[in-house]
Design an enzyme around this catalytic site. Structure first.
Site, PDB file in Angstrom:
ATOM      1  N   SER A  16      -1.782  21.505  11.423  1.00 18.12           N
ATOM      2  CA  SER A  16      -0.797  20.423  11.429  1.00 18.12           C
ATOM      3  C   SER A  16      -0.212  20.226  10.025  1.00 18.12           C
ATOM      4  O   SER A  16       0.223  21.178   9.398  1.00 18.12           O
ATOM      5  CB  SER A  16      -1.442  19.148  11.977  1.00 18.12           C
ATOM      6  OG  SER A  16      -0.486  18.152  12.230  1.00 18.12           O
ATOM      7  N   ASP A  44       3.889  22.137  21.502  1.00 23.49           N
ATOM      8  CA  ASP A  44       2.473  21.825  21.725  1.00 23.49           C
ATOM      9  C   ASP A  44       2.248  20.335  21.938  1.00 23.49           C
ATOM     10  O   ASP A  44       1.153  19.841  21.748  1.00 23.49           O
ATOM     11  CB  ASP A  44       1.617  22.331  20.563  1.00 23.49           C
ATOM     12  CG  ASP A  44       1.878  21.579  19.252  1.00 23.49           C
ATOM     13  OD1 ASP A  44       2.716  20.652  19.227  1.00 23.49           O
ATOM     14  OD2 ASP A  44       1.224  21.909  18.235  1.00 23.49           O
ATOM     15  N   HIS A  83      -1.707  19.988  20.673  1.00 24.31           N
ATOM     16  CA  HIS A  83      -1.690  20.056  19.214  1.00 24.31           C
ATOM     17  C   HIS A  83      -3.081  20.022  18.581  1.00 24.31           C
ATOM     18  O   HIS A  83      -3.362  20.791  17.653  1.00 24.31           O
ATOM     19  CB  HIS A  83      -0.831  18.912  18.663  1.00 24.31           C
ATOM     20  CG  HIS A  83      -0.580  18.991  17.195  1.00 24.31           C
ATOM     21  ND1 HIS A  83       0.111  20.034  16.607  1.00 24.31           N
ATOM     22  CD2 HIS A  83      -0.940  18.161  16.175  1.00 24.31           C
ATOM     23  CE1 HIS A  83       0.177  19.848  15.302  1.00 24.31           C
ATOM     24  NE2 HIS A  83      -0.455  18.719  15.013  1.00 24.31           N
TER      25      HIS A  83
END
Length: 668
Positions: free
Chosen positions: A249, A570, A623
């Site tokens: 991320s 995602d 994610h």
């Protein structure tokens, strides 16, 4: 007896005195009753909310107790009885193949997934020394919410701590193995690496305070220097084997910044020299990387919303928009998160060139109607791609914000817009003197709010101007630490400044031709890409803009739901942001990748868990849940054990990322 004295009898009161006395008594009783009613009403609200929060927590802890009390093999036994034998976890499978430890591994967590603990605080935080304020059980959030907000917020001028408050990142693997009890982040990957022999001496969690700007993590905590030293130590103590770095991320952007910082001369950089990355890094395996930003960050900064919050406030507006525990929930969240400079690192980069204009965008061919079963079986009303595109012909993904569904659908030639830039602010919406929380919206007034809505539609280029208009203090700090453009000439001396280091379109990769860069991310989940907004009713202390959840495409085959346009991704990062740099921007020798570092795209097509006992699934592309995806774990472990991208089979692509990338006109 003399000491016993008779009390003197009171004189008989007059009728008028009795009436006056009775009147005062009635007034006093009414005040008491009214006060009691107010207190009872307030406490009944608080009690109801506390009871609800307590119930949820009790159920959660009870389920955890049952799960921990049962034999370790019981969940697997039940699952296998339903679905058949489960595959071996990747670590077990690869150990049977003979894989063992080779390259040290560095984890770089993303935003909000790393724990933060208190080292110094105000009086309201007594007893919390070195207790987690972020992560873990979040007990202090509902015990003392205003105190928690005060300590999690940063200074609105400096972006650093308030005087008398020190909140610092938790260190070690425990910093981000679990986000909360039972909710894994890195724990599954760590456990599978341990299966082939890894332990803490060759695994390092590069924890940092994810609230502050990347360069300020070095200024305040020397986090970048610690990462440099730890990587050098791991290489030296593991036979000279280079590290495999695994950012997730926002950690992807943080590590981009690190690679420029470590090679740059002191005092701005780490002084490692131009060959430091080539000597110390085998591969960077980016997971769910928002290389070019995320539209979700725009909604978060603009109205402290995303689809989930927008829908929730539709069903429970009182919770979000009114006083709960004396809080104006969203206003406090906005004030707090707007002090977190890191959030500005994820504002979309590359402007209209990347994200599209008023009437076009590259990523327009995603079919939101396709649904998935276990094992990635898909079904939908249409299998013909052209028929699917018929439902998407009016989607304007390039309009990141539109005020009204009609504006989102209207061709740009018919848009009548008034420029908000330079508009006067003033004429307060309401009396804000009684507000218990201030946001920059309170300074805009009627004229400023109207100017924003009169512009009607915002693309990636104008979004930056919009954020400067509605949040000038926040963006002033952001401008000092981040950039969002495309470099014309990377030899320009200005690009040596740290504000450009996390933007892949305004910086070069290291001179490390033997290094590999992977972009690994989930696909097949509708992901927030653009928004339909509306103006909210005027009131004291309010946030004037809100996602219009009534905006809907009208049938199940559209990408517009609850005021949010979705594209492939995602669930957090669109494919365009996660995949473009490895698909085109860095592919081969380009001005952004002059040494020709090899890049690979590894996409993981999302499949939901077959049943509740499977937890968050072993084929998830979501994610965070992707960190438990068996295919992704296997790819990472193989590379850590010595494999190359070619050994993995090169690119594995399910989306249209290469087709979309070719539509983007970027000088390479």
């Amino acid at each position: 007896m003399s000491f016993l004295r008779r009390r003197k009898a009171p004189a008989n009161p007059s009728p008028n005195e009795e009436k006056e006395k009775d009147k005062k008594k009635v007034i006093k009783e009414k005040k008491i009753i009214k006060g009691e009613n107010i207190i009872i009403k307030r406490w009944s609200c608080v009690d109801s909310c506390c009871w609800f929060v307590g119930l949820i927590c009790s159920i959660w802890w009870f389920l955890l107790f049952l799960y921990n009390a049962m034999p370790a093999s019981f969940p697997q036994y039940v699952t296998e009885a339903i679905t058949g034998p489960l595959p071996d976890p990747p670590g077990v499978k690869l150990r049977k193949e003979g894989l063992t430890v080779k390259h040290p591994v560095v984890f770089v967590p993303g935003i909000v997934t790393g724990g933060l603990e208190l080292w110094e605080g105000r009086q309201c935080a007594d007893g919390l020394f070195r207790k987690r304020l972020w992560g873990g059980t979040f007990g202090e959030l509902y015990k003392r919410p205003l105190c928690w907000v005060e300590h999690m917020s940063l200074d609105n001028e400096t972006g650093l701590d308030h005087p008398g408050i020190r909140v610092r990142p938790v260190s070690g693997l425990v910093a981000a193995d679990y986000f909360a009890p039972g909710y894994f982040v890195w724990a599954v990957l760590i456990a599978n690496l341990a299966r082939i022999g890894y332990e803490e001496k060759n695994m390092y969690m590069a924890a940092y305070d994810w609230r502050i700007s990347f360069q300020n993590t070095e200024v305040r905590d020397q986090t970048l220097s610690r990462m440099k030293s730890n990587i050098e130590l791991m290489v030296a103590t593991n036979g000279g084997n280079k590290v495999v770095v695994i950012p997730h991320s926002m950690g992807v952007l943080y590590f981009l910044h690190f690679m420029k910082w470590v090679e740059a001369p002191a005092p701005m950089g780490g002084g490692g020299g131009s060959d430091w990355c080539a000597k110390h890094i085998k591969a960077v395996m980016n997971i769910g990387g928002p290389f070019l930003g995320v539209p979700k960050s725009v909604a978060g900064l603009f109205s402290i919303e995303a689809r989930d919050i927008a829908v929730a406030r539709t069903f429970a507006p009182g919770f979000w928009d009114k006083d709960v525990f004396g809080l104006k929930t969203l206003q406090h969240l906005m004030r707090m998160t707007r002090t977190w400079d890191s959030t500005m690192s994820m504002i979309p980069k590359g402007g209209d060139t990347i994200w599209g204009g008023l009437d076009w965008s590259a990523d327009v061919s995603y079919n939101c109607s396709v649904k998935k079963n276990k094992n990635n079986d898909t079904y939908g009303a249409f299998q013909n791609g052209k028929e699917n595109l018929g439902f998407m012909k009016n989607i304007n993904y390039g309009r990141l914000i539109s005020f009204g569904k009609d504006i989102a659908d209207l061709h740009s030639s018919k848009l009548e817009r008034l420029d908000f830039r330079g508009a006067l602010k003033g004429r307060n919406l309401a009396n804000t003197s009684n507000c218990d929380v201030w946001t920059e919206y309170h300074d805009m007034g009627v004229d400023g709010i109207k100017a924003v809505t009169d512009y009607k539609a915002y693309t990636a280029d104008s979004i930056l101007d919009l954020l400067h208009f509605v949040a000038p203090k926040m963006m002033k700090r952001g401008d000092a630490h981040f950039s969002y453009g495309i470099a014309d000439n990377l030899d320009d001396q200005k690009y040596k400044h740290y504000k450009y280091w996390s933007n892949p379109l305004e910086t070069r990769l290291p001179n490390a031709p033997d290094m590999e860069i992977y972009s690994m991310y989930g696909v097949g989940i509708p992901t927030e890409r653009a928004y339909v907004y509306k103006l909210t009713p005027q009131s004291e202390c309010h946030i004037p803009f809100q996602i219009d959840t009534s905006a809907d495409g009208g049938n199940e085959y559209t990408c517009l739901r609850d005021g949010v346009y979705s594209s492939d991704g995602d669930e957090t990062v669109p494919v365009l942001s996660a995949g473009f740099m490895c698909a085109k921007g860095w592919r081969g020798r380009t001005r952004f990748n002059p040494s020709g570092i090899q890049t690979f795209i590894r996409e993981y097509d999302h499949a939901p868990p077959a049943n509740l006992l499977e937890g968050r699934g072993t084929q998830s592309g979501a994610h965070v849940d992707i960190l438990g995806n068996f295919a992704l774990l296997e790819d990472i472990i193989r590379v850590a054990a010595g494999a190359s991208g070619k050994d993995l089979g090169g690119d594995r692509v399910h989306s249209d990322i290469f087709k979309w990338s070719e539509k983007i006109n970027l000088k390479l």
